[in-house]
Design an enzyme around this catalytic site. Structure first.
Site, short mmCIF file in Angstrom:
data_model
loop_
_atom_site.label_atom_id
_atom_site.label_comp_id
_atom_site.label_asym_id
_atom_site.label_seq_id
_atom_site.Cartn_x
_atom_site.Cartn_y
_atom_site.Cartn_z
N ASP A 79 0.84 -1.21 0.00
CA ASP A 79 0.00 0.00 0.00
C ASP A 79 0.88 1.27 0.00
O ASP A 79 2.03 1.23 0.47
CB ASP A 79 -0.88 -0.05 1.26
CG ASP A 79 -2.14 0.78 1.13
OD1 ASP A 79 -2.42 1.25 0.01
OD2 ASP A 79 -2.85 0.95 2.14
N ASP A 101 2.01 5.89 -4.86
CA ASP A 101 1.33 7.08 -4.37
C ASP A 101 2.17 8.32 -4.65
O ASP A 101 3.05 8.69 -3.88
CB ASP A 101 1.06 6.94 -2.88
CG ASP A 101 0.23 8.11 -2.34
OD1 ASP A 101 0.13 9.13 -3.06
OD2 ASP A 101 -0.28 8.01 -1.22
N HIS A 182 -8.20 10.10 3.93
CA HIS A 182 -7.61 9.15 4.86
C HIS A 182 -7.88 9.61 6.29
O HIS A 182 -7.68 10.78 6.60
CB HIS A 182 -6.09 9.07 4.65
CG HIS A 182 -5.70 8.23 3.47
ND1 HIS A 182 -4.88 8.68 2.48
CD2 HIS A 182 -6.02 6.96 3.14
CE1 HIS A 182 -4.71 7.72 1.59
NE2 HIS A 182 -5.39 6.67 1.96
N ASN A 235 -8.56 1.31 7.25
CA ASN A 235 -7.43 1.22 8.16
C ASN A 235 -7.73 1.83 9.54
O ASN A 235 -7.70 1.13 10.55
CB ASN A 235 -6.19 1.88 7.54
CG ASN A 235 -4.91 1.51 8.27
OD1 ASN A 235 -4.95 0.81 9.27
ND2 ASN A 235 -3.78 1.97 7.78
#
Ligand code: G3H
Ligand code: ZN
Length: 282
Positions: A79, A101, A182, A235
């Site tokens: 990730d 990312d 996030h 998460n």
């Protein structure tokens, strides 16, 4: 066992989303894989750069390969990978998929970096899936006082730009910015831009991945899946549940880790179960 690509076609056909859960240790691994097994569903385990440093990349790969050898559809994702070096290490270690990312960089830099890693990944393992991101959604799976700096409606992904990005990089999966962030925002997470998800889905032709799943309402999730989301990342909710469970476990005089950590595992399992059921229409 079907490949992740095949499971994504299955998800498209059934109009469901595959759950992606981040872990940093064997307790997280246990919670996610046991719950997916109980529900008989495919699942993706995510390890960010920090998480895989803690659990150990080789260890995470070995754990997932062992479970795959038992025919349980569990896949490992490297990730949020920021550098070419870290991406190459993860690809060489044998992950099933990886996310580059570079969403904070300019589109040109993002395209260049992502393309370089796609080329490397495919030369090493033609079956690996590579995900790219456009549109910044914050970086921290944490409890936040306010929206992460730099996230706004303007940073949401433009469908035409997304298509060009996919053509220029050759990515297999796209993580767009569609109102998702996030972390869990104290004052409430923003609502997803369902129309934008639909518009991106209509034009791009590759599976869409929703990051920042924590704090999103069930109704919003259902609409997002209907609009075309095929993988959802969770998460922060797991981290919070784990910490609360361990806190409970530590209240006893117990010193055996497998006993006081068990409460943390149970709390995580509840989160995984609820989310997997919702994502898979159960
Ligand atoms: O890649 C990880 C996720 O996007 C998790 O986001 O912490 O908001 O659930 P979250
Ligand atoms: Zn993410």
């Amino acid at each position: 066992m079907k490949s992740l690509r095949e499971y994504l076609s299955w998800a498209e056909e059934k109009c469901v989303a595959i759950g992606h859960f981040n872990i940093s240790d064997s307790e997280g691994f246990k919670a996610v894989t046991e719950t997916a097994h109980e529900l008989n569903l495919p699942v993706i385990i995510g390890v960010s750069e920090g998480e895989r440093e803690f659990i150990g990349l080789a260890e995470a790969v070995a754990m997932v390969k062992t479970i795959q050898n038992n025919n349980q559809p569990v896949f490992l994702n490297a990730d949020h990978t920021y550098s070419i070096e870290k991406a190459k290490i993860a690809i060489d270690a044998g992950v099933d998929c990886i996310i580059i990312d570079a969403a904070e960089k300019s589109l040109e830099e993002n395209t260049k970096l992502t393309k370089e890693i796609v080329d490397y990944a495919k030369s090493k393992n033609p079956k690996i899936l590579v995900e790219g991101e456009i549109g910044f959604i914050g970086k921290s799976s944490n409890l936040l006082e306010s929206l992460p700096e730099g996230v706004s409606v303007e940073t949401q992904t433009d469908p035409k730009e997304a298509l060009q990005f996919i053509k220029n990089t050759g990515i297999d999966l796209l993580a767009p910015s569609v109102g998702n962030v996030h972390g869990i925002v104290k004052t409430g997470n923003p609502k997803l831009n369902i129309e934008r998800i639909k518009a991106i889905k209509d034009i791009v032709g590759i599976p869409l991945v929703l990051h920042g799943g924590s704090g999103i309402t069930d109704d919003n999730f259902k609409k997002a899946i209907k609009a075309g989301i095929r993988i959802i990342h969770i998460n922060t909710e797991l981290r919070v549940a784990y910490k609360e469970g361990i806190r409970e476990g530590l209240k006893s005089r117990e010193v055996a880790p497998y006993k006081f950590l068990a409460e943390g595992v149970e709390e995580m399992k509840e989160v995984v179960k609820e989310r997997l059921k919702l994502f898979n229409n159960l």
